[in-house]
Write a protein that holds these residues in place. Structure first.
Motif, mmCIF file in Angstrom:
data_model
loop_
_atom_site.group_PDB
_atom_site.id
_atom_site.type_symbol
_atom_site.label_atom_id
_atom_site.label_comp_id
_atom_site.label_asym_id
_atom_site.label_seq_id
_atom_site.Cartn_x
_atom_site.Cartn_y
_atom_site.Cartn_z
ATOM 1 N N ALA A 63 0.822 -1.214 0.000
ATOM 2 C CA ALA A 63 0.000 0.000 0.000
ATOM 3 C C ALA A 63 0.852 1.258 0.000
ATOM 4 O O ALA A 63 0.505 2.264 -0.629
ATOM 5 C CB ALA A 63 -0.930 -0.013 1.215
ATOM 6 N N ILE A 64 1.995 1.199 0.704
ATOM 7 C CA ILE A 64 2.855 2.380 0.812
ATOM 8 C C ILE A 64 3.609 2.649 -0.488
ATOM 9 O O ILE A 64 3.760 3.801 -0.908
ATOM 10 C CB ILE A 64 3.847 2.215 1.980
ATOM 11 N N THR A 65 4.073 1.592 -1.139
ATOM 12 C CA THR A 65 4.994 1.767 -2.272
ATOM 13 C C THR A 65 4.339 1.767 -3.651
ATOM 14 O O THR A 65 4.948 2.221 -4.609
ATOM 15 C CB THR A 65 6.071 0.669 -2.264
ATOM 16 N N CYS A 66 3.097 1.268 -3.767
ATOM 17 C CA CYS A 66 2.531 1.091 -5.109
ATOM 18 C C CYS A 66 2.326 2.428 -5.820
ATOM 19 O O CYS A 66 2.560 2.535 -7.032
ATOM 20 C CB CYS A 66 1.224 0.306 -5.053
ATOM 21 N N GLY A 67 1.899 3.454 -5.094
ATOM 22 C CA GLY A 67 1.731 4.768 -5.717
ATOM 23 C C GLY A 67 3.054 5.343 -6.168
ATOM 24 O O GLY A 67 3.164 5.906 -7.271
ATOM 25 N N TRP A 68 4.080 5.178 -5.339
ATOM 26 C CA TRP A 68 5.414 5.657 -5.703
ATOM 27 C C TRP A 68 5.941 4.920 -6.928
ATOM 28 O O TRP A 68 6.540 5.531 -7.819
ATOM 29 C CB TRP A 68 6.367 5.463 -4.528
ATOM 30 N N ALA A 120 -1.643 -3.514 -2.982
ATOM 31 C CA ALA A 120 -1.349 -2.608 -4.093
ATOM 32 C C ALA A 120 -2.559 -2.481 -5.008
ATOM 33 O O ALA A 120 -2.939 -1.381 -5.425
ATOM 34 C CB ALA A 120 -0.137 -3.106 -4.871
ATOM 35 N N LEU A 121 -3.197 -3.614 -5.309
ATOM 36 C CA LEU A 121 -4.374 -3.590 -6.184
ATOM 37 C C LEU A 121 -5.553 -2.881 -5.518
ATOM 38 O O LEU A 121 -6.309 -2.166 -6.184
ATOM 39 C CB LEU A 121 -4.765 -5.019 -6.565
ATOM 40 N N VAL A 122 -5.714 -3.093 -4.218
ATOM 41 C CA VAL A 122 -6.777 -2.384 -3.505
ATOM 42 C C VAL A 122 -6.560 -0.873 -3.607
ATOM 43 O O VAL A 122 -7.510 -0.100 -3.779
ATOM 44 C CB VAL A 122 -6.818 -2.829 -2.025
ATOM 45 N N THR A 123 -5.314 -0.448 -3.534
ATOM 46 C CA THR A 123 -5.009 0.975 -3.647
ATOM 47 C C THR A 123 -5.299 1.486 -5.056
ATOM 48 O O THR A 123 -5.882 2.566 -5.232
ATOM 49 C CB THR A 123 -3.535 1.239 -3.301
ATOM 50 N N TYR A 124 -4.896 0.707 -6.067
ATOM 51 C CA TYR A 124 -5.150 1.109 -7.455
ATOM 52 C C TYR A 124 -6.633 1.034 -7.798
ATOM 53 O O TYR A 124 -7.252 2.026 -8.187
ATOM 54 C CB TYR A 124 -4.378 0.204 -8.414
ATOM 55 N N LEU A 125 -7.192 -0.169 -7.674
ATOM 56 C CA LEU A 125 -8.573 -0.399 -8.104
ATOM 57 C C LEU A 125 -9.573 0.284 -7.182
ATOM 58 O O LEU A 125 -10.642 0.718 -7.619
ATOM 59 C CB LEU A 125 -8.861 -1.904 -8.140
ATOM 60 N N GLY A 126 -9.237 0.363 -5.901
ATOM 61 C CA GLY A 126 -10.161 0.930 -4.934
ATOM 62 C C GLY A 126 -10.070 2.433 -4.789
ATOM 63 O O GLY A 126 -10.746 3.002 -3.935
ATOM 64 N N ALA A 141 -17.348 10.956 -5.174
ATOM 65 C CA ALA A 141 -18.331 10.050 -5.765
ATOM 66 C C ALA A 141 -17.650 8.823 -6.350
ATOM 67 O O ALA A 141 -18.145 7.697 -6.223
ATOM 68 C CB ALA A 141 -19.122 10.777 -6.849
ATOM 69 N N ALA A 142 -16.502 9.027 -7.001
ATOM 70 C CA ALA A 142 -15.762 7.907 -7.582
ATOM 71 C C ALA A 142 -15.330 6.926 -6.498
ATOM 72 O O ALA A 142 -15.495 5.700 -6.635
ATOM 73 C CB ALA A 142 -14.540 8.423 -8.346
ATOM 74 N N MET A 143 -14.786 7.457 -5.414
ATOM 75 C CA MET A 143 -14.370 6.600 -4.311
ATOM 76 C C MET A 143 -15.565 5.872 -3.692
ATOM 77 O O MET A 143 -15.467 4.701 -3.316
ATOM 78 C CB MET A 143 -13.666 7.447 -3.251
ATOM 79 N N GLY A 144 -16.686 6.573 -3.608
ATOM 80 C CA GLY A 144 -17.873 5.967 -3.035
ATOM 81 C C GLY A 144 -18.400 4.811 -3.853
ATOM 82 O O GLY A 144 -18.754 3.754 -3.308
ATOM 83 N N VAL A 145 -18.455 4.997 -5.171
ATOM 84 C CA VAL A 145 -18.939 3.927 -6.056
ATOM 85 C C VAL A 145 -18.037 2.701 -5.966
ATOM 86 O O VAL A 145 -18.506 1.564 -5.836
ATOM 87 C CB VAL A 145 -19.036 4.432 -7.509
ATOM 88 N N ILE A 146 -16.731 2.933 -6.034
ATOM 89 C CA ILE A 146 -15.791 1.817 -5.954
ATOM 90 C C ILE A 146 -15.899 1.133 -4.597
ATOM 91 O O ILE A 146 -15.837 -0.099 -4.493
ATOM 92 C CB ILE A 146 -14.341 2.300 -6.192
ATOM 93 N N GLY A 147 -16.063 1.929 -3.548
ATOM 94 C CA GLY A 147 -16.202 1.353 -2.214
ATOM 95 C C GLY A 147 -17.410 0.446 -2.086
ATOM 96 O O GLY A 147 -17.342 -0.619 -1.458
ATOM 97 N N LEU A 148 -18.522 0.841 -2.703
ATOM 98 C CA LEU A 148 -19.720 0.006 -2.679
ATOM 99 C C LEU A 148 -19.470 -1.334 -3.361
ATOM 100 O O LEU A 148 -19.853 -2.391 -2.849
ATOM 101 C CB LEU A 148 -20.880 0.739 -3.367
ATOM 102 N N PHE A 149 -18.836 -1.299 -4.512
ATOM 103 C CA PHE A 149 -18.502 -2.538 -5.216
ATOM 104 C C PHE A 149 -17.564 -3.400 -4.382
ATOM 105 O O PHE A 149 -17.713 -4.630 -4.312
ATOM 106 C CB PHE A 149 -17.844 -2.226 -6.563
#
Length: 209
Positions: A63-68, A120-126, A141-149
């Motif tokens: 989670a820490i390194t995937c964005g970097w 890492a995928l949770v950070t990207y996809l979520g 709104a984008a974060m909310g929709v993804i969170g619901l899924f």
């Protein structure tokens, strides 16, 4: 208007479905990983718990390194590293499920790789990928929709995974419960494959203003 555009955009739904698939496998291992290791591979409860806990520590690093990593090596693009992490996510899931008892090293390796890649995928996809392609006015709104899924995927795992495990257990000769993880293991691996493949459909999705 911007918020409605998020809801109506197919790319967001695809990312939501891929995040849901990712959450199915993530919560499957968190809920059933210890039982799987003790019943299918013969570990003690303490040893099985220790192996599963490895994924949590590896996940922090993911989670820490995937964005970097995506910013530093992929010019802020998420699709390519998402694909790379997704491949190792599927491989580690399959390794954990399909490698038979007696190969302790494979369980340790699979949990390290699984933990790193799933977070890492949770950070990207979520979050990151949906925010990247949506208007900055509608990031919530984008974060909310993804969170619901995502949490729908977790709930689906509890329902389907629990059913598959319960419906395939039998009683042994001395009355003990004998688990058969073949069907649910296939379900977990298939879910991880969907988490890998679905983001390919939005590989070239363009950001909105």
């Amino acid at each position: 208007k911007a918020q409605l555009g998020v809801i109506l955009r197919p790319a967001v739904w695809i990312l939501g479905l891929s995040s849901a698939a990712c959450y199915i496998t993530r919560y499957a291992f968190e809920s059933w990983g210890v039982v799987f290791l003790t019943e299918a591979k013969g570990y003690s409860l303490a040893k099985a718990s220790g192996i599963i806990s490895i994924s949590q520590f590896a996940g922090i690093a993911g989670a820490i390194t995937c964005g970097w990593i995506s910013d530093r090596f992929f010019n802020h693009k998420r699709s390519a590293p998402c694909l790379l992490f997704g491949i190792f996510f599927v491989l580690s899931t399959a390794m954990f499920v399909y490698v038979p008892a007696g190969y302790q090293w494979s369980d340790y390796v699979s949990m390290v790789v699984f933990g790193y890649t799933v977070y890492a995928l949770v950070t990207y996809l979520g979050g990151l990928m949906a925010v990247d392609i949506c208007s900055r006015k509608a990031t919530g709104a984008a974060m909310g929709v993804i969170g619901l899924f995502s949490y729908a995927g977790a709930s689906l795992q509890e329902a389907i995974g629990g059913y598959l495990i319960d419906s395939h257990k039998t009683l042994g000769a001395t009355g003990e419960i004998v688990y058969n993880f073949t069907a649910v293991g296939n379900f977990w691996v298939i879910a991880s494959a969907f988490a890998l493949l679905l983001p390919l459909l939005v590989w070239n999705a363009k950001p909105e203003d």
